[in-house]
Structures are given as structure tokens and as C-alpha cells.
Design a protein around this motif. Structure first.
Motif, short mmCIF file in Angstrom:
data_model
loop_
_atom_site.label_atom_id
_atom_site.label_comp_id
_atom_site.label_asym_id
_atom_site.label_seq_id
_atom_site.Cartn_x
_atom_site.Cartn_y
_atom_site.Cartn_z
N MET A 53 0.76 -1.27 0.12
CA MET A 53 -0.02 0.09 0.16
C MET A 53 0.79 1.29 0.14
O MET A 53 0.41 2.39 -0.14
N GLY A 54 2.15 1.05 0.23
CA GLY A 54 3.05 2.41 0.12
C GLY A 54 3.15 3.10 1.41
O GLY A 54 3.45 4.01 1.65
N LEU A 55 2.36 2.30 2.59
CA LEU A 55 2.35 3.09 3.91
C LEU A 55 3.66 2.51 4.76
O LEU A 55 3.89 3.06 5.94
N THR A 56 4.35 1.81 4.34
CA THR A 56 5.84 1.42 5.02
C THR A 56 6.92 1.44 3.98
O THR A 56 6.93 0.96 2.62
N PRO A 57 7.99 2.11 4.25
CA PRO A 57 9.21 2.18 3.47
C PRO A 57 9.78 0.90 2.83
O PRO A 57 9.93 -0.05 3.78
N ILE A 58 10.13 0.83 1.86
CA ILE A 58 10.55 -0.43 1.20
C ILE A 58 12.22 -0.29 1.00
O ILE A 58 12.56 0.54 0.27
N LYS A 59 12.89 -1.03 1.58
CA LYS A 59 14.33 -1.06 1.43
C LYS A 59 14.64 -1.40 -0.02
O LYS A 59 15.60 -0.84 -0.84
N SER A 60 14.25 -2.51 -0.70
CA SER A 60 14.37 -2.86 -2.13
C SER A 60 13.31 -3.75 -2.61
O SER A 60 12.43 -4.26 -1.73
N GLY A 61 13.08 -4.23 -3.82
CA GLY A 61 11.98 -4.88 -4.27
C GLY A 61 11.07 -3.67 -5.29
O GLY A 61 11.50 -2.49 -5.26
N SER A 62 10.14 -4.48 -5.91
CA SER A 62 9.18 -3.46 -6.45
C SER A 62 7.64 -3.92 -6.37
O SER A 62 7.53 -5.09 -5.80
N VAL A 63 6.85 -2.90 -6.38
CA VAL A 63 5.50 -3.08 -6.41
C VAL A 63 4.82 -2.64 -7.62
O VAL A 63 4.72 -1.48 -7.68
N VAL A 64 4.22 -3.35 -8.69
CA VAL A 64 3.89 -2.86 -9.91
C VAL A 64 2.49 -2.58 -9.77
O VAL A 64 1.80 -4.10 -9.60
N VAL A 65 1.70 -1.61 -9.99
CA VAL A 65 0.33 -1.48 -10.19
C VAL A 65 0.06 -0.80 -11.31
O VAL A 65 0.46 0.38 -11.68
N ASP A 66 -0.92 -1.46 -12.11
CA ASP A 66 -1.21 -0.91 -13.57
C ASP A 66 -0.03 -0.46 -14.22
O ASP A 66 0.05 0.71 -14.81
N GLY A 67 1.04 -1.19 -14.19
CA GLY A 67 2.29 -1.02 -15.13
C GLY A 67 3.20 -0.21 -14.41
O GLY A 67 4.34 0.24 -14.98
N ARG A 68 3.08 0.46 -13.39
CA ARG A 68 3.81 1.54 -12.67
C ARG A 68 4.36 0.70 -11.42
O ARG A 68 3.88 0.42 -10.57
N ASP A 69 5.78 1.06 -11.17
CA ASP A 69 6.28 0.86 -9.83
C ASP A 69 6.26 1.53 -8.79
O ASP A 69 6.52 2.98 -9.06
N LEU A 70 5.47 1.40 -7.62
CA LEU A 70 5.16 2.42 -6.75
C LEU A 70 6.54 2.90 -5.86
O LEU A 70 6.65 3.94 -5.31
N VAL A 71 7.48 1.75 -5.97
CA VAL A 71 8.78 2.18 -5.35
C VAL A 71 9.61 3.38 -6.11
O VAL A 71 10.21 4.34 -5.33
N THR A 72 9.32 3.45 -7.28
CA THR A 72 10.18 4.58 -8.10
C THR A 72 9.25 6.05 -7.99
O THR A 72 9.69 6.95 -8.46
N MET A 73 7.82 5.85 -7.41
CA MET A 73 7.26 6.94 -7.49
C MET A 73 7.52 8.07 -6.40
O MET A 73 8.02 7.61 -5.08
N THR A 74 7.24 9.13 -6.36
CA THR A 74 7.42 10.19 -5.04
C THR A 74 5.98 10.12 -4.45
O THR A 74 5.10 9.49 -4.73
N ALA A 75 6.11 10.58 -3.24
CA ALA A 75 4.75 10.40 -2.09
C ALA A 75 3.64 10.76 -2.92
O ALA A 75 2.46 10.52 -2.72
#
Length: 311
Positions: A53-75
């Protein structure tokens, strides 16, 4: 299957100081299906959900939703992108509702933020579907019952028409009869809306009844995953077998011997080398203490992370 029909979490690592709460977990959530996530307290289930859900910082890895990686997004990008697609029901629904805001305002705010019109019609439709009177919108959270608060939390999660719902212990604290009503409601909503759901629970009987797929976590890792019926019928990981042996069964002819695990759960700040379960595993061999097993295929719908799985 299109990107819009699946959430793909890959190799997620979440740290809380010295503690590795999630250690390289991967999970797919598919629209129209319910995936159960089970494991002992402290195994990392809620942390994994909050990471997705993007509520906890991720050290590494990816979460792709609708083709976009949440980890690379700004808040700010995540706040715009995620809510119309993925929503979460938290463990304590009453605590997740602001005590200073009336129910109607709680439900209308997401619609306003994301520019969706006809608030009253959408809220009325949702409350009716959830068996709640519209006059509830004028009340504060402390003026409604616990069961109503849970339904309001569902309404808030569904108000933006998301395709995926994460439900963290949604039946905890409910009477058995109320649990049944709630689960029937969730099943109906899934069929009507085509929701993909991640259902986190300690209640294995409920998980068996409500989920299509199952993932089992132990000390931050997913150790077994596959079709729920397949795993319940024939678990391959010794930890899964021990969990399932603890489920209650009314029919004495169908009861299985209880598997009692020896030793304590290791600390996540200093987990065992190799397989994290080997210090408690009745099938452990020397290799288990050296090499960490990866998820490998049992059959087309079943994977397990074990060097010596149950045949």
C-alpha cells in the motif's frame, strides 16, 4: 492478463532498524480472486500489506500496479495513483475512522480529492449495498456500533471503485454469526465488482472458505503458495502442515494429528542461517542450516520453499 488485472510485488525487503520484517517476499494479486495470507504473529503479514500500500518504506524490491512501480514514485505521485486502484481495510476499523469527522464527510472526502462527482448518489449506493441506513452519514464514529464501523470502513475502501482490496484481519473480534454475514457480504461484493482481495487472517477455517489462493509466511518469507484447496489437502512445507493441524474440525473422522513444533520462533533481528524454519522443523537435515531454499514448483498451482518437502 493485462497490467490492470494484477498487482505484482517482487523481492520486497522491509527493515525496521535491525529487524528485517519482510525478507524478499514476492506475491501476485489477481483481479476477481481472493488470496489468503497466513502465518504466526510477527511473520510479516501486515508489514507486507502495508508495503504494497506504500504505507511502509521499502528497502528494496518492486510493487507494480497498473504497469507502474510504486517504489520509484514520489509520495505525491503515489497518493494520486494508488487510492483509485488499491484500498485497505485495517485491523481496527473503528480506530481507522477519524473521531472528529462525520461518516458522510469520511466517505465524501476521497471522492472530492480525486475529482469524482455525484458524491451523495455514490455514498447512498454504497451504504445501501452494505445494509447501512443513509442517516448514518450524520453520525460520528463513536455513535455507531462496531459492526457498523466495519461496514463503514468497507464503504470508505470501496468508494473510489478500486480493483484491489487488502483486508487485514477483517473478521477479528466479530461473533461467529456476524463473521458469516461479513464474509457473505465480501463474497457478494467480489462477484459484483470483480475485486482482487488480499485476505490476511489467523482464522484458517475462514481462509479455507473464502480464498482461491493461499500464501504462507514465516519470519518475513513466503514459504508456500498455491491454490487454497491444494495446500489444505496436501501441504508441502512442514510449517504449513503444522499450522493446518491446529485448525478445529467438528467431524472426528476428519481430524488430523496435531503437530507440535519444538523451540521458539527466532528473532527477526537475528534469524537462523539457511532455512529460517530449520530450528523448529521435524524434517530438518544439515543442508537446511546452510542453504536458504527458494520457492520451487510442486505442480502447476503450487510452490514451496523447502529442501525436503512433504511428499
Amino acid at each position: 492478463m493485462t497490467d490492470a488485472q494484477v498487482i505484482k510485488a517482487r523481492g520486497l525487503v522491509v527493515r525496521h532498524g535491525l529487524v528485517v520484517a519482510v525478507a524478499g517476499a514476492s506475491l501476485d494479486l489477481v483481479a476477481g480472486t481472493t488470496t489468503g495470507l497466513v502465518g504466526e504473529s510477527g511473520s510479516g503479514k501486515t508489514t507486507l500489506a502495508r508495503a504494497i500500500m506504500g504505507l511502509t518504506p521499502i528497502k528494496s524490491g518492486s510493487v507494480v500496479v497498473d504497469g507502474r512501480d510504486l517504489v520509484t514514485m514520489t509520495a505525491p505521485e503515489r497518493r494520486r495513483w494508488l487510492p483509485p486502484r488499491v484500498q485497505m481495510i485495517f485491523q481496527d476499523p473503528a480506530a481507522s475512522l477519524s473521531p472528529r469527522v462525520r461518516i458522510g464527510q469520511l466517505l465524501a472526502e476521497p471522492l472530492r480529492v480525486h475529482g469524482m462527482l455525484d458524491e451523495t448518489s455514490r455514498i447512498r449506493q454504497l451504504l445501501e449495498a452494505l445494509g447501512l441506513p443513509f442517516d448514518l452519514t450524520g453520525k460520528y464514529p463513536h455513535q455507531i456500533s462496531g459492526g457498523q464501523a466495519r461496514r463503514v470502513a468497507i464503504a470508505r475502501a470501496l468508494v473510489l471503485h478500486p480493483r484491489f482490496l487488502i483486508a487485514d484481519e477483517p473478521t477479528a473480534g466479530l461473533d461467529v454469526s456476524v463473521q458469516g454475514d461479513f464474509l457473505n457480504l465480501m463474497s457478494s461484493l467480489q462477484k459484483t465488482l470483480g475485486l482482487g482481495t488480499l485476505f490476511i487472517s489467523h482464522n484458517l477455517n475462514v481462509v479455507a472458505r473464502t480464498t482461491n489462493r493461499l500464501a504462507v509466511m514465516y519470519l518475513g518469507k513466503i514459504v508456500e503458495e498455491g491454490a487454497t484447496r491444494s495446500i489444505f489437502a496436501k501441504p508441502s512445507h512442514p510449517y504449513t502442515a503444522a499450522l493446518l493441524s491446529a485448525t478445529s474440525e467438528i467431524d472426528p473422522l476428519r481430524r488430523k494429528p496435531r503437530i507440535i513444533l519444538k523451540g521458539d520462533v527466532a528473532s527477526q533481528s537475528g534469524p537462523p542461517s539457511g532455512c529460517r524454519f530449520h530450528t523448529r522443523c521435524p524434517r530438518a537435515m544439515p543442508r537446511c542450516g546452510r542453504d536458504a531454499p527458494e520457492l520451487s514448483t510442486v505442480d502447476a498451482v503450487h510452490r514451496v520453499a523447502c529442501h525436503f518437502p512433504i511428499a
